[in-house]
Write a protein that holds these residues in place. Structure first.
Motif, PDB file in Angstrom:
ATOM      1  N   VAL A   1       0.837  -1.192   0.000  1.00 58.46           N
ATOM      2  CA  VAL A   1       0.000   0.000   0.000  1.00 58.46           C
ATOM      3  C   VAL A   1       0.877   1.249   0.000  1.00 58.46           C
ATOM      4  N   VAL A   2       0.591   2.164  -0.906  1.00 63.13           N
ATOM      5  CA  VAL A   2       1.253   3.471  -0.941  1.00 63.13           C
ATOM      6  C   VAL A   2       0.218   4.502  -0.500  1.00 63.13           C
ATOM      7  N   LEU A   3       0.462   5.124   0.640  1.00 62.55           N
ATOM      8  CA  LEU A   3      -0.465   6.096   1.208  1.00 62.55           C
ATOM      9  C   LEU A   3      -0.067   7.487   0.730  1.00 62.55           C
TER      10      LEU A   3
ATOM     11  N   ASP B   1       0.758  -5.692   3.494  1.00 60.65           N
ATOM     12  CA  ASP B   1       1.947  -6.340   4.057  1.00 60.65           C
ATOM     13  C   ASP B   1       3.023  -5.297   4.351  1.00 60.65           C
ATOM     14  N   ILE B   2       3.114  -4.297   3.489  1.00 61.07           N
ATOM     15  CA  ILE B   2       4.058  -3.199   3.676  1.00 61.07           C
ATOM     16  C   ILE B   2       3.336  -1.897   3.361  1.00 61.07           C
ATOM     17  N   HIS B   3       3.536  -0.899   4.230  1.00 64.87           N
ATOM     18  CA  HIS B   3       2.906   0.407   4.031  1.00 64.87           C
ATOM     19  C   HIS B   3       3.986   1.452   3.757  1.00 64.87           C
ATOM     20  N   ILE B   4       3.855   2.086   2.606  1.00 64.51           N
ATOM     21  CA  ILE B   4       4.754   3.168   2.214  1.00 64.51           C
ATOM     22  C   ILE B   4       3.942   4.460   2.189  1.00 64.51           C
ATOM     23  N   ALA B   5       4.513   5.525   2.690  1.00 63.38           N
ATOM     24  CA  ALA B   5       3.843   6.825   2.665  1.00 63.38           C
ATOM     25  C   ALA B   5       4.667   7.819   1.876  1.00 63.38           C
TER      26      ALA B   5
ATOM     27  N   VAL C   1       8.887   6.061   4.590  1.00 60.53           N
ATOM     28  CA  VAL C   1       8.482   7.253   3.850  1.00 60.53           C
ATOM     29  C   VAL C   1       9.426   7.369   2.655  1.00 60.53           C
ATOM     30  N   VAL C   2       8.864   7.366   1.461  1.00 62.26           N
ATOM     31  CA  VAL C   2       9.674   7.293   0.247  1.00 62.26           C
ATOM     32  C   VAL C   2       9.327   8.461  -0.675  1.00 62.26           C
ATOM     33  N   HIS C   3      10.345   9.152  -1.115  1.00 63.26           N
ATOM     34  CA  HIS C   3      10.175  10.243  -2.077  1.00 63.26           C
ATOM     35  C   HIS C   3       9.601   9.684  -3.376  1.00 63.26           C
ATOM     36  N   ARG C   4       8.769  10.469  -4.029  1.00 59.07           N
ATOM     37  CA  ARG C   4       8.096  10.002  -5.240  1.00 59.07           C
ATOM     38  C   ARG C   4       9.080   9.599  -6.337  1.00 59.07           C
ATOM     39  N   HIS C   5      10.215  10.258  -6.407  1.00 57.46           N
ATOM     40  CA  HIS C   5      11.206   9.909  -7.427  1.00 57.46           C
ATOM     41  C   HIS C   5      11.804   8.525  -7.188  1.00 57.46           C
ATOM     42  N   GLU C   6      11.729   8.031  -5.977  1.00 60.16           N
ATOM     43  CA  GLU C   6      12.302   6.730  -5.634  1.00 60.16           C
ATOM     44  C   GLU C   6      11.234   5.654  -5.465  1.00 60.16           C
ATOM     45  N   LEU C   7       9.985   6.020  -5.644  1.00 59.95           N
ATOM     46  CA  LEU C   7       8.897   5.094  -5.342  1.00 59.95           C
ATOM     47  C   LEU C   7       8.891   3.886  -6.271  1.00 59.95           C
ATOM     48  N   ARG C   8       9.067   4.115  -7.555  1.00 63.81           N
ATOM     49  CA  ARG C   8       9.037   3.009  -8.515  1.00 63.81           C
ATOM     50  C   ARG C   8      10.136   1.989  -8.225  1.00 63.81           C
ATOM     51  N   GLY C   9      11.365   2.452  -7.977  1.00 63.35           N
ATOM     52  CA  GLY C   9      12.459   1.541  -7.670  1.00 63.35           C
ATOM     53  C   GLY C   9      12.229   0.784  -6.376  1.00 63.35           C
TER      54      GLY C   9
END
Length: 347
Positions: A198-200, A217-221, A262-270
Protein backbone atom coordinates in the motif's frame (compact mmCIF):
# COMPACT_ATOMS: atom_id res chain seq x y z
CA UNK A 1 -19.19 48.41 -45.99
CA UNK A 2 -20.49 44.99 -45.03
CA UNK A 3 -17.09 43.55 -45.91
CA UNK A 4 -15.41 45.95 -43.48
CA UNK A 5 -17.83 45.13 -40.66
CA UNK A 6 -17.82 41.38 -41.15
CA UNK A 7 -14.16 40.73 -42.01
CA UNK A 8 -11.81 43.60 -41.28
CA UNK A 9 -13.09 44.69 -37.88
CA UNK A 10 -13.20 41.15 -36.37
CA UNK A 11 -9.62 40.58 -37.49
CA UNK A 12 -8.49 43.83 -35.90
CA UNK A 13 -10.29 42.95 -32.67
CA UNK A 14 -8.72 39.48 -32.60
CA UNK A 15 -5.25 41.04 -32.95
CA UNK A 16 -5.81 43.63 -30.24
CA UNK A 17 -7.64 41.31 -27.85
CA UNK A 18 -5.50 39.88 -25.08
CA UNK A 19 -4.96 36.17 -25.37
CA UNK A 20 -6.55 34.26 -22.54
CA UNK A 21 -4.10 32.26 -20.45
CA UNK A 22 -4.98 28.64 -19.61
CA UNK A 23 -6.05 28.12 -16.02
CA UNK A 24 -3.37 25.53 -15.26
CA UNK A 25 -0.42 27.11 -17.07
CA UNK A 26 1.20 28.05 -13.74
CA UNK A 27 0.74 26.19 -10.47
CA UNK A 28 1.29 27.61 -6.98
CA UNK A 29 3.00 25.52 -4.33
CA UNK A 30 0.62 25.28 -1.33
CA UNK A 31 3.53 25.21 1.09
CA UNK A 32 5.82 28.03 -0.08
CA UNK A 33 3.72 29.95 -2.59
CA UNK A 34 6.31 29.29 -5.32
CA UNK A 35 4.94 29.52 -8.87
CA UNK A 36 6.01 26.74 -11.21
CA UNK A 37 5.30 26.15 -14.87
CA UNK A 38 2.87 23.25 -15.26
CA UNK A 39 4.95 21.39 -17.85
CA UNK A 40 8.00 21.54 -15.58
CA UNK A 41 5.92 20.28 -12.66
CA UNK A 42 4.56 17.43 -14.76
CA UNK A 43 8.07 16.45 -15.88
CA UNK A 44 9.14 16.35 -12.22
CA UNK A 45 6.32 13.92 -11.30
CA UNK A 46 4.34 16.77 -9.71
CA UNK A 47 6.97 17.40 -7.05
CA UNK A 48 7.69 21.11 -6.53
CA UNK A 49 11.48 21.48 -7.13
CA UNK A 50 12.16 24.07 -4.45
CA UNK A 51 10.18 22.72 -1.50
CA UNK A 52 9.86 19.04 -2.54
CA UNK A 53 6.13 19.37 -1.87
CA UNK A 54 4.31 16.35 -3.32
CA UNK A 55 1.24 17.51 -5.20
CA UNK A 56 -1.61 15.22 -6.15
CA UNK A 57 -1.35 13.16 -9.34
CA UNK A 58 -4.13 11.80 -11.50
CA UNK A 59 -4.75 8.06 -11.52
CA UNK A 60 -3.59 7.73 -15.13
CA UNK A 61 -0.37 9.62 -14.39
CA UNK A 62 0.29 7.37 -11.39
CA UNK A 63 -0.01 4.18 -13.43
CA UNK A 64 2.06 5.63 -16.25
CA UNK A 65 4.85 6.51 -13.80
CA UNK A 66 4.68 3.06 -12.19
CA UNK A 67 4.85 0.64 -15.12
CA UNK A 68 7.73 0.01 -17.50
CA UNK A 69 7.59 2.43 -20.41
CA UNK A 70 4.35 3.85 -19.05
CA UNK A 71 2.48 0.98 -20.73
CA UNK A 72 -0.26 -0.99 -18.99
CA UNK A 73 -3.52 -2.80 -19.65
CA UNK A 74 -6.53 -1.11 -18.09
CA UNK A 75 -8.76 -3.57 -16.28
CA UNK A 76 -12.44 -3.74 -17.20
CA UNK A 77 -14.24 -3.08 -13.93
CA UNK A 78 -17.74 -4.27 -12.94
CA UNK A 79 -20.69 -1.98 -13.64
CA UNK A 80 -22.87 -0.97 -10.72
CA UNK A 81 -26.10 1.06 -10.36
CA UNK A 82 -25.25 4.75 -10.70
CA UNK A 83 -27.63 6.07 -8.04
CA UNK A 84 -29.06 3.16 -6.02
CA UNK A 85 -30.58 5.38 -3.30
CA UNK A 86 -31.84 8.18 -5.60
CA UNK A 87 -29.88 10.56 -3.40
CA UNK A 88 -30.17 14.33 -3.57
CA UNK A 89 -28.82 17.11 -1.38
CA UNK A 90 -28.13 20.49 -2.98
CA UNK A 91 -27.78 18.65 -6.29
CA UNK A 92 -28.66 15.25 -7.62
CA UNK A 93 -26.05 12.56 -7.07
CA UNK A 94 -26.20 11.69 -10.78
CA UNK A 95 -25.23 15.28 -11.63
CA UNK A 96 -22.24 15.15 -9.30
CA UNK A 97 -21.13 11.88 -10.90
CA UNK A 98 -21.44 13.41 -14.36
CA UNK A 99 -19.31 16.40 -13.39
CA UNK A 100 -16.65 14.17 -11.81
CA UNK A 101 -16.51 11.96 -14.90
CA UNK A 102 -16.15 14.95 -17.21
CA UNK A 103 -13.39 16.38 -15.00
CA UNK A 104 -11.29 13.23 -14.64
CA UNK A 105 -12.26 11.07 -17.60
CA UNK A 106 -12.81 8.15 -15.21
CA UNK A 107 -15.93 6.08 -14.64
CA UNK A 108 -15.35 6.29 -10.87
CA UNK A 109 -12.68 7.03 -8.28
CA UNK A 110 -10.53 3.91 -8.88
CA UNK A 111 -8.45 3.08 -11.95
CA UNK A 112 -6.79 -0.35 -12.13
CA UNK A 113 -4.24 -1.74 -14.52
CA UNK A 114 -1.89 -4.64 -15.21
CA UNK A 115 1.63 -4.13 -16.47
CA UNK A 116 5.32 -4.84 -16.04
CA UNK A 117 7.40 -3.42 -13.22
CA UNK A 118 11.07 -4.11 -13.85
CA UNK A 119 10.03 -7.03 -16.07
CA UNK A 120 7.69 -8.56 -13.46
CA UNK A 121 3.90 -8.71 -13.78
CA UNK A 122 2.14 -6.41 -11.31
CA UNK A 123 -1.49 -5.43 -10.73
CA UNK A 124 -2.07 -1.92 -9.41
CA UNK A 125 -5.08 0.18 -8.44
CA UNK A 126 -5.07 3.95 -7.93
CA UNK A 127 -7.62 6.17 -6.24
CA UNK A 128 -8.05 9.56 -7.89
CA UNK A 129 -8.79 12.27 -5.33
CA UNK A 130 -10.16 14.56 -8.04
CA UNK A 131 -13.11 12.19 -8.47
CA UNK A 132 -15.36 13.26 -5.57
CA UNK A 133 -12.46 13.23 -3.14
CA UNK A 134 -11.51 9.64 -4.02
CA UNK A 135 -14.50 8.57 -1.95
CA UNK A 136 -15.31 4.90 -1.51
CA UNK A 137 -18.60 3.99 -3.12
CA UNK A 138 -20.01 0.81 -4.59
CA UNK A 139 -18.17 1.25 -7.89
CA UNK A 140 -14.84 2.02 -6.17
CA UNK A 141 -15.25 -0.98 -3.86
CA UNK A 142 -16.03 -3.28 -6.77
CA UNK A 143 -13.00 -1.93 -8.63
CA UNK A 144 -10.63 -2.62 -5.73
CA UNK A 145 -12.04 -6.12 -5.26
CA UNK A 146 -11.85 -6.90 -8.99
CA UNK A 147 -8.23 -5.70 -9.12
CA UNK A 148 -7.25 -7.82 -6.11
CA UNK A 149 -8.89 -10.90 -7.59
CA UNK A 150 -7.13 -10.25 -10.89
CA UNK A 151 -3.86 -10.34 -8.98
CA UNK A 152 -4.86 -13.70 -7.49
CA UNK A 153 -5.71 -15.13 -10.92
CA UNK A 154 -2.47 -13.86 -12.47
CA UNK A 155 -0.39 -14.72 -9.40
CA UNK A 156 1.03 -11.20 -9.35
CA UNK A 157 1.81 -8.74 -6.53
CA UNK A 158 -0.87 -6.15 -5.88
CA UNK A 159 -0.05 -2.46 -5.33
CA UNK A 160 -2.62 0.04 -4.09
CA UNK A 161 -2.02 3.78 -4.26
CA UNK A 162 -4.59 5.21 -1.87
CA UNK A 163 -5.96 8.76 -1.77
CA UNK A 164 -9.39 9.29 -0.30
CA UNK A 165 -11.56 11.36 1.96
CA UNK A 166 -13.47 8.28 3.13
CA UNK A 167 -16.80 6.65 2.37
CA UNK A 168 -19.19 8.27 -0.12
CA UNK A 169 -22.14 9.64 1.82
CA UNK A 170 -24.43 9.67 -1.23
CA UNK A 171 -24.52 5.87 -1.15
CA UNK A 172 -25.10 5.47 2.58
CA UNK A 173 -24.88 1.94 3.94
CA UNK A 174 -23.95 0.59 0.50
CA UNK A 175 -20.74 2.59 0.73
CA UNK A 176 -19.97 1.34 4.25
CA UNK A 177 -20.48 -2.24 3.06
CA UNK A 178 -17.40 -1.89 0.86
CA UNK A 179 -15.17 -1.81 3.95
CA UNK A 180 -15.75 -5.46 4.97
CA UNK A 181 -16.02 -6.58 1.34
CA UNK A 182 -12.58 -5.20 0.46
CA UNK A 183 -11.20 -6.71 3.66
CA UNK A 184 -12.33 -10.14 2.45
CA UNK A 185 -10.54 -9.52 -0.86
CA UNK A 186 -7.35 -8.67 1.05
CA UNK A 187 -7.67 -12.01 2.84
CA UNK A 188 -7.88 -13.74 -0.55
CA UNK A 189 -4.54 -12.16 -1.46
CA UNK A 190 -3.03 -13.49 1.76
CA UNK A 191 -4.39 -16.97 1.21
CA UNK A 192 -2.80 -16.91 -2.24
CA UNK A 193 0.47 -15.78 -0.56
CA UNK A 194 0.77 -12.74 -2.80
CA UNK A 195 2.34 -9.42 -1.72
CA UNK A 196 -0.03 -6.55 -0.98
CA UNK A 197 1.79 -3.23 -0.89
CA UNK A 198 0.00 0.00 0.00
CA UNK A 199 1.25 3.47 -0.94
CA UNK A 200 -0.47 6.10 1.21
CA UNK A 201 -0.66 9.46 -0.57
CA UNK A 202 -2.08 12.81 0.48
CA UNK A 203 -4.70 12.54 1.86
CA UNK A 204 -5.80 9.06 2.96
CA UNK A 205 -8.54 9.28 5.57
CA UNK A 206 -11.92 7.96 6.70
CA UNK A 207 -13.30 4.54 5.87
CA UNK A 208 -10.51 3.77 3.41
CA UNK A 209 -7.97 4.09 6.23
CA UNK A 210 -10.25 2.00 8.43
CA UNK A 211 -10.27 -0.87 5.93
CA UNK A 212 -8.07 -2.01 3.05
CA UNK A 213 -5.59 0.89 3.07
CA UNK A 214 -4.11 -0.22 6.41
CA UNK A 215 -4.14 -3.98 5.78
CA UNK A 216 -1.11 -4.19 3.50
CA UNK A 217 1.95 -6.34 4.06
CA UNK A 218 4.06 -3.20 3.68
CA UNK A 219 2.91 0.41 4.03
CA UNK A 220 4.75 3.17 2.21
CA UNK A 221 3.84 6.82 2.67
CA UNK A 222 4.69 9.77 0.47
CA UNK A 223 6.38 12.71 2.24
CA UNK A 224 3.99 15.05 4.01
CA UNK A 225 0.90 12.90 3.36
CA UNK A 226 -2.02 13.27 5.77
CA UNK A 227 -3.03 9.79 6.97
CA UNK A 228 -5.68 9.05 9.55
CA UNK A 229 -9.32 8.32 10.23
CA UNK A 230 -10.76 11.61 11.50
CA UNK A 231 -9.04 14.88 10.66
CA UNK A 232 -6.83 16.72 13.17
CA UNK A 233 -9.35 19.54 13.60
CA UNK A 234 -12.13 17.09 14.47
CA UNK A 235 -9.89 15.29 16.96
CA UNK A 236 -8.85 18.53 18.64
CA UNK A 237 -12.47 19.61 18.99
CA UNK A 238 -13.40 16.22 20.43
CA UNK A 239 -10.63 15.75 23.01
CA UNK A 240 -10.14 19.51 23.55
CA UNK A 241 -6.38 19.23 23.58
CA UNK A 242 -3.62 20.58 21.38
CA UNK A 243 -2.26 17.90 19.07
CA UNK A 244 1.51 17.44 18.51
CA UNK A 245 3.11 19.28 15.62
CA UNK A 246 2.90 17.20 12.44
CA UNK A 247 0.25 14.88 13.89
CA UNK A 248 -1.08 12.35 11.32
CA UNK A 249 1.57 13.31 8.79
CA UNK A 250 3.65 10.60 7.11
CA UNK A 251 6.83 11.42 9.02
CA UNK A 252 5.02 11.37 12.37
CA UNK A 253 3.40 8.00 11.60
CA UNK A 254 6.72 6.56 10.46
CA UNK A 255 8.40 7.68 13.67
CA UNK A 256 5.64 6.00 15.70
CA UNK A 257 5.52 2.73 13.77
CA UNK A 258 2.30 3.19 11.81
CA UNK A 259 3.97 3.06 8.38
CA UNK A 260 7.04 1.11 7.33
CA UNK A 261 8.82 3.78 5.32
CA UNK A 262 8.48 7.25 3.85
CA UNK A 263 9.67 7.29 0.25
CA UNK A 264 10.17 10.24 -2.08
CA UNK A 265 8.10 10.00 -5.24
CA UNK A 266 11.21 9.91 -7.43
CA UNK A 267 12.30 6.73 -5.63
CA UNK A 268 8.90 5.09 -5.34
CA UNK A 269 9.04 3.01 -8.51
CA UNK A 270 12.46 1.54 -7.67
CA UNK A 271 11.40 0.80 -4.09
CA UNK A 272 8.22 -0.97 -5.22
CA UNK A 273 10.19 -3.02 -7.76
CA UNK A 274 12.66 -4.18 -5.10
CA UNK A 275 9.87 -5.03 -2.66
CA UNK A 276 7.97 -7.06 -5.26
CA UNK A 277 11.15 -8.88 -6.23
CA UNK A 278 11.99 -9.60 -2.60
CA UNK A 279 8.52 -10.78 -1.60
CA UNK A 280 7.89 -12.94 -4.67
CA UNK A 281 11.34 -14.47 -5.16
CA UNK A 282 12.12 -14.66 -1.41
CA UNK A 283 15.75 -13.69 -1.80
CA UNK A 284 16.96 -12.03 1.40
CA UNK A 285 19.51 -9.26 1.48
CA UNK A 286 18.07 -7.18 -1.35
CA UNK A 287 18.06 -3.40 -1.00
CA UNK A 288 14.60 -1.92 -0.48
CA UNK A 289 15.05 1.84 -0.56
CA UNK A 290 17.14 3.59 -3.19
CA UNK A 291 20.67 4.39 -2.07
CA UNK A 292 20.84 7.54 -4.19
CA UNK A 293 18.34 9.42 -2.02
CA UNK A 294 19.99 12.52 -0.61
CA UNK A 295 17.48 13.15 2.17
CA UNK A 296 17.69 12.02 5.77
CA UNK A 297 15.69 8.87 5.07
CA UNK A 298 18.31 6.09 5.09
CA UNK A 299 18.76 3.19 2.75
CA UNK A 300 17.30 0.02 4.24
CA UNK A 301 18.30 -3.59 3.66
CA UNK A 302 16.29 -6.56 4.83
CA UNK A 303 19.20 -8.80 5.83
CA UNK A 304 19.66 -7.26 9.28
CA UNK A 305 22.55 -5.03 8.14
CA UNK A 306 22.70 -1.57 6.68
CA UNK A 307 24.62 -0.94 3.49
CA UNK A 308 27.52 0.35 5.56
CA UNK A 309 27.64 -2.84 7.63
CA UNK A 310 26.10 -1.33 10.76
CA UNK A 311 23.50 -3.23 12.69
CA UNK A 312 19.85 -2.28 12.35
CA UNK A 313 17.49 -1.30 15.11
CA UNK A 314 13.99 -2.59 15.63
CA UNK A 315 12.63 -0.36 12.87
CA UNK A 316 15.27 -1.38 10.33
CA UNK A 317 17.35 1.79 10.57
CA UNK A 318 21.11 1.73 11.01
CA UNK A 319 22.32 2.20 14.59
CA UNK A 320 25.77 2.41 16.11
CA UNK A 321 27.01 1.63 19.63
CA UNK A 322 23.59 0.99 21.10
CA UNK A 323 21.43 -2.01 21.83
CA UNK A 324 18.41 -2.91 19.75
CA UNK A 325 16.11 -1.92 22.61
CA UNK A 326 17.72 1.53 22.78
CA UNK A 327 17.35 1.92 19.02
CA UNK A 328 13.63 1.11 19.17
CA UNK A 329 13.10 3.50 22.06
CA UNK A 330 14.99 6.24 20.23
CA UNK A 331 12.85 5.72 17.14
CA UNK A 332 9.60 6.07 19.07
CA UNK A 333 10.67 9.34 20.66
CA UNK A 334 12.23 11.07 17.68
CA UNK A 335 10.96 12.39 14.37
CA UNK A 336 13.64 12.09 11.70
CA UNK A 337 13.14 14.19 8.62
CA UNK A 338 12.79 12.51 5.25
CA UNK A 339 14.32 15.19 3.11
CA UNK A 340 10.98 16.20 1.65
CA UNK A 341 10.43 19.42 3.56
CA UNK A 342 12.96 21.98 4.76
CA UNK A 343 11.27 22.06 8.15
CA UNK A 344 10.12 18.54 9.08
CA UNK A 345 7.47 18.32 11.81
CA UNK A 346 8.79 18.07 15.33
CA UNK A 347 7.18 15.62 17.74
Amino acid sequence: MNWINSVVRPKIRSILRKKEMPDNLWVKCPETGQMIYYKDLEANQFVVPGSNYHMRMSAAARLKALFDGGEYETLTLPEVPADPLKFRDERRYTERLKDARNKTGLADAVLAGVGRLRDSNVVAAVQDFDFMGGSLGTAAGEAVIAAMRTAVVRQAPFILLAASGGARMQEGILSLMQMPRTTVAVQELREAKLPYIVVLTHPTTGGVTASYAMLGDIHIAEPGALIGFAGPRVIEQTIREQLPNGFQRAEYLHAHGMVDMVVHRHELRGTLARLCDLLTNRRPGRDVAVSGYTGAHPTIALDGKGLDGKGLGGNGLAVENETEEEAVDETLTSAPGNGANPNPPQV
